[in-house]
Design a protein around this motif. Sequence first.
Motif, mmCIF file in Angstrom:
data_model
loop_
_atom_site.group_PDB
_atom_site.id
_atom_site.type_symbol
_atom_site.label_atom_id
_atom_site.label_comp_id
_atom_site.label_asym_id
_atom_site.label_seq_id
_atom_site.Cartn_x
_atom_site.Cartn_y
_atom_site.Cartn_z
ATOM 1 N N LEU A 82 0.830 -1.200 0.000
ATOM 2 C CA LEU A 82 0.000 0.000 0.000
ATOM 3 C C LEU A 82 0.868 1.256 0.000
ATOM 4 N N ARG A 83 1.904 1.257 0.809
ATOM 5 C CA ARG A 83 2.789 2.428 0.858
ATOM 6 C C ARG A 83 3.538 2.618 -0.454
ATOM 7 N N LYS A 84 3.898 1.524 -1.111
ATOM 8 C CA LYS A 84 4.579 1.651 -2.395
ATOM 9 C C LYS A 84 3.691 2.373 -3.400
ATOM 10 N N GLY A 85 2.404 2.033 -3.378
ATOM 11 C CA GLY A 85 1.469 2.715 -4.267
ATOM 12 C C GLY A 85 1.340 4.192 -3.926
ATOM 13 N N LEU A 86 1.281 4.512 -2.629
ATOM 14 C CA LEU A 86 1.196 5.913 -2.198
ATOM 15 C C LEU A 86 2.483 6.664 -2.521
ATOM 16 N N ASN A 87 3.630 5.989 -2.354
ATOM 17 C CA ASN A 87 4.922 6.611 -2.674
ATOM 18 C C ASN A 87 5.000 6.999 -4.144
ATOM 19 N N GLN A 88 4.426 6.168 -4.996
ATOM 20 C CA GLN A 88 4.531 6.421 -6.439
ATOM 21 C C GLN A 88 3.858 7.726 -6.848
ATOM 22 N N VAL A 89 2.857 8.154 -6.090
ATOM 23 C CA VAL A 89 2.209 9.430 -6.414
ATOM 24 C C VAL A 89 2.779 10.580 -5.588
#
Length: 682
Positions: A482-489
């Motif tokens: 989940l954090r990886k997805g948030l980091n990408q934005v």
Amino acid sequence: MLKRLKEKSNDEKIRNTMNKRVSFVFGLIVFIFAIVVLRLGYLQIAQGSHYKQQIKNSENITVNESVPRGRILDRNGKVIVDNASKMSITYTRGKKTSQDEVLTTARKLSKLIHMKTDQITDRDKQDYWIQKHPNKSKAMMKHEQSLLDDGSISQEQYDATLHKKITSKQLNSLTDKDLQVLAIYREMMSGSTLNPQTIKNDGVTKKEYAAVSQKLTQLPGVNTSMDWDRKYPYGDTLRGVLGDVSTSKEGIPKELTDKYLSKGYSRNDRVGKSYLEYQYEDILKGKKKEMKYTTDKSGDIINSKVVNPGSRGDDLVLSIDIDLQRKTEKYLKEQISKLRGEGAKNMDNALMVVQNPNNGDILAMVGKQIHKDGSMTDYDIGTFTSQYAVGSSVKGGTLLAGYQNNAIKVGEKMVDEPLKFAGGLQKHSYFNQDGKVTINDKQALMHSSNVYMFKTALKIAGHPYMPNMNLPSDITVAGQKLRKGLNQVGLGVKTGIDLPNETSGQIEPLNNNPGNYLDLAIGQYDTYTPMQLSQYVSTIANNGYRIQPHIGLEIRNATNQDTLGPVKQKIKGNVLNKVNNTKAQINEVQQGFKMVFNEVPGTGYESFHNTDVPSAGKTGTAEVFQDGKPRVNSTYIGYAPINNPKLAFSIVYTNQPVPEPWLNGGDVGKDIINDYFKNKEK
């Protein structure tokens, strides 16, 4: 006959002895001569360039004469930071100038200028008293002198004892005239040899300047010149972000000494010490004057020549639109007053970032710290140095993470309902606290459905929701996904803005705390900066490219006029990454953001449905505590126009009252959109 032969034999012996001695002396002379020749050859051939450079270094000195820094301008060429010239009196100490000679010059100069004496320390007074009363000082130290002479104590111990013996009464005997001399003397002695040291550059009167100029021939080492100070045509606007420059007295700040000395600076150089002035020091600093000094045998300067006159620093053009910056500040202050009038008496921060979503240009960045009485302090740096729980604004990032991990599909429907877990834990959406409503992903953004995000997070963890289920005990891997997805934005990582001290937010551990993992999906666990929110909404607006924000735009060559020189370097926002999502997935989030602002009951409808150009975005409310009492942070992110975004923004208000009533702070975003595109058309 025998006698004659014997005498002859003795003469030969003496002659032979003399010949040997002469030969030895001659050989010794030849040997010494050979050594001298070899040594001269070595010095001329092997070491010649070294000694030539030493001579050059001792003659060509880069002097520490203050050179104006480069200007800072906005994107339209309006000067934000400039240099204001001022009169200055300096002193250059020779290599062999004695302290007594410096003191004599200080006494002469004290009759021509007036100095402030508040910076004089007791140690300064002690040193001056010792120099002024050498005989009394010796009389006080007869015993210690004998100990020094026989090696029982060191010079340092002797000096320390002498300073301790000087009484307050003796120091108080120094007159105002003495203190004037001392104030000048301490400045003259604080500089290194052959480098101009500022004696006075604040409040130098025309009378003082003229008087010193007329007496320069009687004041060895003293000179009159023009110094500078930074001036700010727009007052306090963006003042914190612009940063500060050290004074001539301050020199290099202690905490930056190693950094600047390693680059060849002198300790009393004026340097950028914070934010833009620090970040772009290499650009803004001027090139110091280089002098060639000629000295006599005693080391006194008998002639000087300017080898390089030096030059002011290059100009820095910012991406900031200073007019938009001021209007954003005006609109935000008005919104703060409105919210306080509606009950937000404990709100303590309001911050806003405005940028171009396609290239990372920061157009405006405003922050205000709000005090209990309603007064405000500028906090522009808070847009990238402070972090907050931001609530539902992050839900677009949560959906993108769900798509990336194949937990949900574009258009997928779920039932928004109160969630019940084993152990009594319950979670629900604000808009639907006790019913069942079937919604898709776009509608989940429009309604700001917590439940849709909770169920998405559980699917990422591999545990789809079932009533009364046990939450997964270890959510380490799920939290990373989940954090990886948030980091990408751009959430939870530094944006890369070209300013020091940026924070990445507060990212707490996720392993055996599944409740916090669910809160992460709705922006209630990790904290983010307003700059991260702006980068995040820009990433969605530009179809998935996370671009590095920047406040520097161009570097321009310095000119002798007030005009801008040619472009030396352009500063562009680098693409840091592209989100791991398809065009259809990004478009789904964009459509959801459009519904948030333009359809009832979208949470941003009230402020944004009638903007002059169509806009899209997301709102958020995060539950927080202030002094143990429940409050909320309110956030707004958006962009305009919808189809070809040119402007993106983020807004954060901290510690507003818990609804109800609902306090709407989105109008400042509407005002900025309308103002920006109205002026763009003009």
